[in-house]
Enzyme design. Structure first.
Site, PDB file in Angstrom:
ATOM      1  N   CYS A   1       0.872  -0.912   0.041  1.00 50.95           N
ATOM      2  CA  CYS A   1      -0.136  -0.212  -0.249  1.00 50.95           C
ATOM      3  C   CYS A   1       0.974   1.251  -0.461  1.00 50.95           C
ATOM      4  O   CYS A   1       1.955   1.019   1.167  1.00 50.95           O
ATOM      5  CB  CYS A   1      -1.000  -0.028   1.818  1.00 50.95           C
ATOM      6  SG  CYS A   1      -1.804   0.805   1.961  1.00 50.95           S
TER       7      CYS A   1
ATOM      8  N   CYS B   1      -0.029   4.698   6.875  1.00 51.62           N
ATOM      9  CA  CYS B   1      -0.940   4.566   8.168  1.00 51.62           C
ATOM     10  C   CYS B   1      -0.320   4.227   9.114  1.00 51.62           C
ATOM     11  O   CYS B   1       0.475   2.632   8.649  1.00 51.62           O
ATOM     12  CB  CYS B   1      -2.090   4.141   7.861  1.00 51.62           C
ATOM     13  SG  CYS B   1      -3.242   4.707   6.433  1.00 51.62           S
TER      14      CYS B   1
ATOM     15  N   CYS C   1      -0.887  -0.092  10.713  1.00 51.85           N
ATOM     16  CA  CYS C   1      -0.896  -1.304   9.196  1.00 51.85           C
ATOM     17  C   CYS C   1      -0.130  -1.771   8.729  1.00 51.85           C
ATOM     18  O   CYS C   1       1.536  -1.058   8.597  1.00 51.85           O
ATOM     19  CB  CYS C   1      -1.605   0.005   8.167  1.00 51.85           C
ATOM     20  SG  CYS C   1      -2.556  -0.949   6.655  1.00 51.85           S
TER      21      CYS C   1
ATOM     22  N   CYS D   1     -17.176  -9.135   3.741  1.00 56.97           N
ATOM     23  CA  CYS D   1     -15.727  -7.812   3.870  1.00 56.97           C
ATOM     24  C   CYS D   1     -15.588  -7.939   2.693  1.00 56.97           C
ATOM     25  O   CYS D   1     -14.019  -8.906   2.613  1.00 56.97           O
ATOM     26  CB  CYS D   1     -15.707  -7.339   4.947  1.00 56.97           C
ATOM     27  SG  CYS D   1     -17.116  -7.177   6.082  1.00 56.97           S
TER      28      CYS D   1
ATOM     29  N   CYS E   1     -19.832  -6.163   1.957  1.00 58.78           N
ATOM     30  CA  CYS E   1     -19.496  -5.095   1.953  1.00 58.78           C
ATOM     31  C   CYS E   1     -18.154  -5.100   1.033  1.00 58.78           C
ATOM     32  O   CYS E   1     -17.338  -5.358   1.203  1.00 58.78           O
ATOM     33  CB  CYS E   1     -19.132  -4.549   3.650  1.00 58.78           C
ATOM     34  SG  CYS E   1     -18.967  -2.872   4.449  1.00 58.78           S
TER      35      CYS E   1
ATOM     36  N   CYS F   1     -20.490   1.844   7.295  1.00 60.77           N
ATOM     37  CA  CYS F   1     -19.543   1.271   7.563  1.00 60.77           C
ATOM     38  C   CYS F   1     -18.975   1.509   8.383  1.00 60.77           C
ATOM     39  O   CYS F   1     -17.645   2.286   7.647  1.00 60.77           O
ATOM     40  CB  CYS F   1     -19.696   0.074   8.041  1.00 60.77           C
ATOM     41  SG  CYS F   1     -18.351  -1.143   8.910  1.00 60.77           S
TER      42      CYS F   1
ATOM     43  N   ARG G   1     -19.466  -3.918  16.353  1.00 62.14           N
ATOM     44  CA  ARG G   1     -18.711  -4.909  15.559  1.00 62.14           C
ATOM     45  C   ARG G   1     -17.465  -4.708  16.736  1.00 62.14           C
ATOM     46  O   ARG G   1     -16.759  -4.064  16.811  1.00 62.14           O
ATOM     47  CB  ARG G   1     -18.445  -5.046  14.302  1.00 62.14           C
ATOM     48  CG  ARG G   1     -17.415  -6.318  13.863  1.00 62.14           C
ATOM     49  CD  ARG G   1     -17.655  -6.587  12.338  1.00 62.14           C
ATOM     50  NE  ARG G   1     -19.210  -6.352  11.962  1.00 62.14           N
ATOM     51  CZ  ARG G   1     -19.675  -5.827  11.090  1.00 62.14           C
ATOM     52  NH1 ARG G   1     -18.427  -4.342  10.151  1.00 62.14           N
ATOM     53  NH2 ARG G   1     -20.854  -5.462  10.354  1.00 62.14           N
TER      54      ARG G   1
END
Length: 396
Positions: A65, A69, A72, A109, A142, A202, A272
């Site tokens: 990526c 972040c 992550c 998901c 999702c 979400c 969740r």
């Protein structure tokens, strides 16, 4: 215990607590933990009974990526030894999803690392959604693909997506401390795009990144204002090879208090327990089911989770039941009012672990309190080596 009685009354009326009340929940002592759980549990049962919704993650594209972040394992510069692979083909993703659905999940998901999807990526995901729904007509899907450009949410909706996940992660004031390649406002904009397209939104948070109590309250109040149908609560998984590898700030008791605070602020929303529950809640996971009405089944994006069979046994042993595919997740007033009937099997809840972390008295001080330091449990952080992107059977 006036605080908890007040919060229960407000939760049953869908009335927002004050910031001071939310902070006071986080400041309660371990001696009062069961009282806090009992109070928040009344709100949870009022709106969701004893049902637990199961969700299943499929990591469509892992690692590599360009975003930075700090939490992550897939970030730019990460040296975490995670799986790295490019886009799964639709039939591969459908096969991975089938394992979770066979294990009792009602929602799949679909997650992909990256800043956001190209139009070609949206085509790929659209083909994947079709492949999954051709095999499982009633499944909820999702998507979690990062920042959306104009028109992409509408295309996903047209392809059959029911929901879109994009977490705020932390407060606006501290967002720049964990990510510099995009902004908090970018994330809010993507949640708005999902809402506007008729997708069930979400959006959640990651706890345990060194934030203060005020930051946790700020992000949860910001989420309430965004009004997502589901709020995933991640607990930071401090992967070696990431900037937050040394951030072991959570105790099981603090995780429970955080979940209780989220339930009081978002009483009628799907809450969740997401990434990191096994690492930080540990043996208190069954207690947390009295606060949250939704979990992920099996593994996460880049880390292993509790065995799927153990998840099902935990739910049954705690006196809860797995939510059926034909049951509506959200309370009637939300299911009826949301876009496309949010909360039904056609558009409910959300997914939730974008970036993978896929993290005294009851009327105590309302000021921020430093969390008790926790002993690092690096033995509980296991890199996912099975399921999507591998030749090994998934954990579901």
């Amino acid at each position: 215990m006036d605080l908890l009685n007040t919060l229960v009354d407000k939760g049953l009326r869908r009335e927002t607590p004050t910031r001071e009340e939310a902070l006071a929940v986080l400041a309660t002592s371990d001696d009062d933990l069961l009282d806090v759980v009992a109070a928040a549990g009344k709100v949870r049962r009022h709106w969701f009974g004893r049902r637990v919704k199961l969700n299943y993650l499929v990591n469509l594209k892992s690692g590599l990526c360009p975003e930075d972040c700090s939490y992550c394992s897939q970030r730019l510069g990460s040296t975490a030894g995670i799986l790295k692979y490019t886009w799964l083909k639709p039939d591969q993703a459908s096969e991975a999803a089938a394992a979770g659905l066979a294990g009792g999940a009602k929602r799949v998901c679909l997650v992909a690392s990256g800043r956001g999807p190209t139009d070609r990526d949206v085509d790929r995901v659209s083909d994947t959604i079709k492949a999954i729904k051709d095999r499982h007509e009633d499944v909820e899907v999702c998507a979690c693909l990062g920042l959306l450009s104009d028109g992409q949410a509408e295309r996903l909706r047209a392809a059959g997506a029911d929901a879109y996940n994009h977490n705020l992660n932390t407060s606006e004031a501290t967002y720049g401390d964990i990510t510099t390649t995009h902004t908090y406002a970018d994330r809010v904009d993507t949640v708005h795009k999902a809402h506007a397209a008729g997708l069930s939104a979400c959006s959640g948070l990651i706890a345990g990144m060194g934030e203060r109590d005020e930051d946790l309250v700020d992000v949860v109040f910001a989420l309430r204002e965004l009004d997502p149908d589901s709020v995933p609560v991640n607990f930071l998984i401090p992967f070696e090879g990431t900037p937050l590898a040394k951030e072991w700030n959570l105790t099981p008791q603090r995780c429970v208090r955080i979940l209780a605070m989220v339930r009081f602020v978002c009483p009628d929303v799907e809450v969740r327990i997401a990434g990191g529950r096994e690492v930080h809640l540990r043996s208190l996971q069954p207690l947390a089911l009295h606060l949250a009405n939704s979990i992920f089944l099996g593994d996460y994006l880049t880390s292993e989770g509790q065995a799927g069979k153990a998840d099902l046994e935990m739910i049954a042993d705690a006196g809860f039941e797995v939510e059926g595919a034909d049951e509506v997740t959200l309370p009637e007033h939300r299911a009826a009012a949301g876009p496309g009937g949010c909360g039904s099997h056609a558009a409910a809840g959300g997914c939730g672990s974008d970036g993978e972390p896929a993290g005294g008295g009851v009327c105590g001080t309302a000021e921020a309190s430093a969390p008790a330091s926790a002993e690092p449990r690096t033995d509980l952080v296991a890199v996912r080596r099975r399921g999507a992107g591998t030749d090994l059977a998934p954990n579901a």
